[in-house]
Design a protein around this motif. Structure first.
Motif, short mmCIF file in Angstrom:
data_model
loop_
_atom_site.label_atom_id
_atom_site.label_comp_id
_atom_site.label_asym_id
_atom_site.label_seq_id
_atom_site.Cartn_x
_atom_site.Cartn_y
_atom_site.Cartn_z
N THR A 351 0.83 -1.21 0.00
CA THR A 351 0.00 0.00 0.00
C THR A 351 0.87 1.25 0.00
O THR A 351 0.63 2.20 -0.78
CB THR A 351 -0.92 0.02 1.23
OG1 THR A 351 -1.78 -1.13 1.19
CG2 THR A 351 -1.77 1.28 1.26
N GLY A 354 2.60 1.80 -3.24
CA GLY A 354 1.69 2.33 -4.23
C GLY A 354 1.59 3.85 -4.14
O GLY A 354 1.60 4.56 -5.15
N GLU A 358 3.02 6.56 -6.85
CA GLU A 358 2.11 7.59 -7.36
C GLU A 358 2.76 8.97 -7.24
O GLU A 358 2.68 9.79 -8.16
CB GLU A 358 0.80 7.54 -6.57
CG GLU A 358 -0.27 8.45 -7.12
CD GLU A 358 -1.60 8.26 -6.41
OE1 GLU A 358 -2.25 9.28 -6.10
OE2 GLU A 358 -1.97 7.09 -6.16
N ASP A 399 -6.23 8.65 -10.56
CA ASP A 399 -4.87 8.93 -10.09
C ASP A 399 -4.26 10.15 -10.77
O ASP A 399 -3.63 10.98 -10.13
CB ASP A 399 -3.96 7.71 -10.32
CG ASP A 399 -4.42 6.49 -9.55
OD1 ASP A 399 -5.03 6.68 -8.48
OD2 ASP A 399 -4.18 5.36 -10.01
N GLU A 412 -4.21 5.54 -14.91
CA GLU A 412 -4.22 4.66 -13.73
C GLU A 412 -2.76 4.36 -13.36
O GLU A 412 -1.98 3.87 -14.20
CB GLU A 412 -4.96 3.36 -14.04
CG GLU A 412 -5.00 2.37 -12.90
CD GLU A 412 -6.02 2.74 -11.82
OE1 GLU A 412 -6.09 2.01 -10.82
OE2 GLU A 412 -6.73 3.76 -11.97
N LYS A 414 -0.36 2.20 -11.08
CA LYS A 414 -0.51 0.95 -10.35
C LYS A 414 0.84 0.33 -9.97
O LYS A 414 1.70 0.12 -10.82
CB LYS A 414 -1.31 -0.04 -11.19
CG LYS A 414 -1.68 -1.34 -10.48
CD LYS A 414 -2.68 -1.09 -9.36
CE LYS A 414 -4.03 -0.69 -9.88
NZ LYS A 414 -5.03 -0.51 -8.78
N ARG A 416 1.94 -3.17 -8.23
CA ARG A 416 1.47 -4.47 -7.77
C ARG A 416 2.37 -5.55 -8.37
O ARG A 416 2.82 -5.41 -9.51
CB ARG A 416 0.02 -4.69 -8.18
CG ARG A 416 -0.67 -5.83 -7.45
CD ARG A 416 -2.17 -5.79 -7.69
NE ARG A 416 -2.79 -4.64 -7.02
CZ ARG A 416 -4.05 -4.27 -7.22
NH1 ARG A 416 -4.80 -4.92 -8.09
NH2 ARG A 416 -4.55 -3.24 -6.57
N ILE A 419 -0.44 -7.62 -11.94
CA ILE A 419 -1.57 -6.78 -12.28
C ILE A 419 -2.52 -7.59 -13.16
O ILE A 419 -2.16 -7.99 -14.26
CB ILE A 419 -1.11 -5.50 -13.01
CG1 ILE A 419 -0.14 -4.72 -12.12
CG2 ILE A 419 -2.30 -4.64 -13.41
CD1 ILE A 419 0.52 -3.55 -12.80
N ILE A 423 -8.08 -4.86 -13.86
CA ILE A 423 -7.78 -3.42 -13.91
C ILE A 423 -8.53 -2.74 -15.05
O ILE A 423 -8.88 -1.57 -14.95
CB ILE A 423 -6.25 -3.20 -14.04
CG1 ILE A 423 -5.93 -1.74 -13.71
CG2 ILE A 423 -5.75 -3.56 -15.43
CD1 ILE A 423 -4.46 -1.46 -13.57
N GLU A 426 -11.90 -1.95 -13.71
CA GLU A 426 -11.80 -0.87 -12.72
C GLU A 426 -11.70 0.49 -13.40
O GLU A 426 -12.38 1.45 -13.02
CB GLU A 426 -10.56 -1.09 -11.83
CG GLU A 426 -10.64 -2.31 -10.94
CD GLU A 426 -9.31 -2.59 -10.24
OE1 GLU A 426 -8.45 -1.69 -10.22
OE2 GLU A 426 -9.14 -3.71 -9.74
N LEU A 446 -2.29 3.31 -18.73
CA LEU A 446 -1.81 2.56 -17.57
C LEU A 446 -0.33 2.85 -17.35
O LEU A 446 0.49 2.68 -18.26
CB LEU A 446 -2.01 1.05 -17.78
CG LEU A 446 -1.45 0.14 -16.68
CD1 LEU A 446 -2.10 0.42 -15.34
CD2 LEU A 446 -1.62 -1.34 -17.07
N TYR A 448 2.64 1.73 -14.75
CA TYR A 448 2.69 0.63 -13.78
C TYR A 448 4.11 0.20 -13.41
O TYR A 448 5.08 0.48 -14.12
CB TYR A 448 1.93 -0.58 -14.33
CG TYR A 448 2.70 -1.37 -15.37
CD1 TYR A 448 3.39 -2.52 -15.03
CD2 TYR A 448 2.75 -0.94 -16.71
CE1 TYR A 448 4.11 -3.24 -15.99
CE2 TYR A 448 3.46 -1.64 -17.66
CZ TYR A 448 4.14 -2.80 -17.29
OH TYR A 448 4.86 -3.49 -18.22
#
Length: 475
Positions: A351, A354, A358, A399, A412, A414, A416, A419, A423, A426, A446, A448
């Motif tokens: 978390t 992430g 960002e 985002d 977006e 991301k 992770r 992925i 997504i 979402e 995206l 990522y």
């Protein structure tokens, strides 16, 4: 190591073309490289003189600051050390040794120089008006980390109206320039390993200088964070004590509310059990001016004005890492009880990573636009987007929403390990909830870190897919 800052240097060098004495202001976060920038610029001058204020401490007086100024003046010129009675006298003495040649004078940490002296700014103004500005090849740079002091006493002061030719606020280095701190090993170190390090340092040059390219990210982080001798272990207390002094505890409480994500003013006030306006608003503005948080204003698609809704975001990766992982176990670290650990084993690591990723993307919007072939001159807005629930629309959070004329790029961001194709659903749900102006094209993007599940690229849903490595390698 000095990298980047080409635009700031270009603006500073342009002051020499004005054929008159000028004042420039350079403000922003501690360790962001303000002094180094001006020192680099000073190489283009025939004479460069640098004066630093003494850091705040108990009992420090204006006399101490004047003595320090006199010491530094004597060390850099042929003048003997003199006892100075006022700042006007100090600036008059400085003026006496300035020649008719390109000269840059840096007053660094100017708010420290002004400690307990309400007349400092006034005497600087008088010194400038009556003596210093007569030197047509002089550039005086006022530099400091306490941006609120600079705003109040220089930029928004009636005494300096019309006297400031340039204001600079250096931001974090771009990811492209951050990548250079791995030196020759940059091409051999995986993007994921660099991200771990940047999740701690962000793009702050002084922190990046602590990277040892021969060590792994985890080894570097253990060395500089999870050791009582580590540079970043004690960094938080030092910078907040130096900048905010006795008010540092309330600023820490505010920052704690933002560790887990962005909050509105009402959210922050509720968590702190304080009123929304007054001191709290001023404290948030101080943190924003000092470069630790961002106030993300919501630009309504298709409209010229921002909405009244805004969120505060902890934009500084080091501050979040410190408050989440170092502050709670300071005692253990000081006793040497927290040396062997795996980063992924830290609580809520994915978390927090992430949020850190960002931040890195939002601090590199120019690079994102370049990779999307968007001309910056056509960008109307580029920021996180928040849409609140009303009777006519559902809530929506994006985002990064980039708006150009008749186009919205829904980005977006991301982080992770894996992925999944979910997504796509979402992001489409966010677009469905977004109140779109008529005639606008929507392009999902995206950005990522991680592994994409098979089928995401084959679905051809996203107009562009940008991995972290592209941001590291794009100027």
């Amino acid at each position: 190591m000095f990298v980047g800052r080409e635009n700031e240097l270009r603006l500073l060098k342009g002051l020499f073309d004005l054929k008159k004495a000028t004042i420039a202001v350079c403000a922003g976060r501690r360790r962001i490289g303000k002094s180094t920038l001006i020192q680099q610029f000073g190489r283009d001058a025939k004479t460069f003189l640098e004066f630093q204020g003494l850091p705040p401490r108990e009992g420090i007086s204006p006399r101490d600051q004047l003595n320090a100024f006199s010491d530094q003046l004597a060390q850099q010129t042929s003048l003997p050390k003199l006892n100075l009675d006022s700042w006007y006298q100090a600036f008059s003495l400085l003026n006496s040794i300035i020649k008719t040649e390109r000269t840059v004078v840096l007053l660094d940490e100017i708010s420290w120089m002004a400690i307990r002296d309400k007349d400092f700014a006034g005497q600087l103004k008088i010194g400038w008006d009556t003596e210093l500005k007569r030197n047509t090849k002089l550039i005086l740079v006022l530099c400091g980390s306490v941006s609120s002091w600079i705003d109040e006493n220089i930029l928004n002061s009636a005494g300096f109206v019309g006297r400031i030719s340039l204001k600079l606020t250096p931001e974090e280095l771009s990811l492209f320039h951050c990548n250079k701190f791995w030196g020759r090993q940059a091409g051999r170190v995986a993007p994921n390993e660099k991200l771990k390090m940047l999740a701690v340092t962000g793009g702050v040059p002084r922190y990046l200088e602590e990277i040892n390219p021969n060590l792994s990210a985890e080894e570097n982080i253990r060395r500089i964070c999870f050791s009582k001798e580590g540079f970043l272990f004690s960094e938080y207390d030092q910078i907040f004590r130096d900048i905010f002094s006795k008010r540092a505890p309330i600023y820490k409480r505010i920052l704690f509310t933002l560790v887990q994500g962005s909050k509105s003013l009402s959210n922050v006030a509720g968590l702190l059990k304080r009123e929304r306006g007054g001191d709290l608003s001023r404290y948030l503005e101080d943190l924003s001016a000092s470069g630790f948080i961002a106030k993300d204003l919501v630009f309504e698609p298709g409209k010229k004005n921002t909405s009244k809704f805004a969120k505060y975001r902890l934009k500084d990766n080091y501050i979040r890492f410190y408050l989440r992982y170092l502050e709670p176990i300071k005692d253990k670290i000081e006793k040497g009880l927290f040396r062997d650990f795996a980063m992924e084993g830290l609580s809520e690591w994915e978390t927090i990573m992430g949020l850190q990723f960002e931040n890195l993307v939002l601090n590199n919007i120019r690079s994102v636009c370049a990779l999307l072939a968007i001309n910056m001159n056509s960008v109307r807005s580029a920021a996180p987007y928040f849409q609140r629930t009303t009777q006519r629309k559902k809530s929506c959070q994006i985002d990064l929403l980039i708006e150009t004329k008749f186009t919205l790029y829904v980005c977006e961001i991301k982080f992770r390990k894996k992925i999944s194709k979910a997504i796509i659903v979402e992001v489409q749900e966010k677009i469905n909830r977004l109140k779109l102006p008529k005639g606008y094209t929507v392009r999902p993007v995206l950005i990522y870190v991680g592994e994409l599940s098979s089928g995401i690229e084959e679905e051809d849903y996203f107009d562009r897919i940008l991995d972290f490595d592209k941001l590291l390698s794009n100027p």
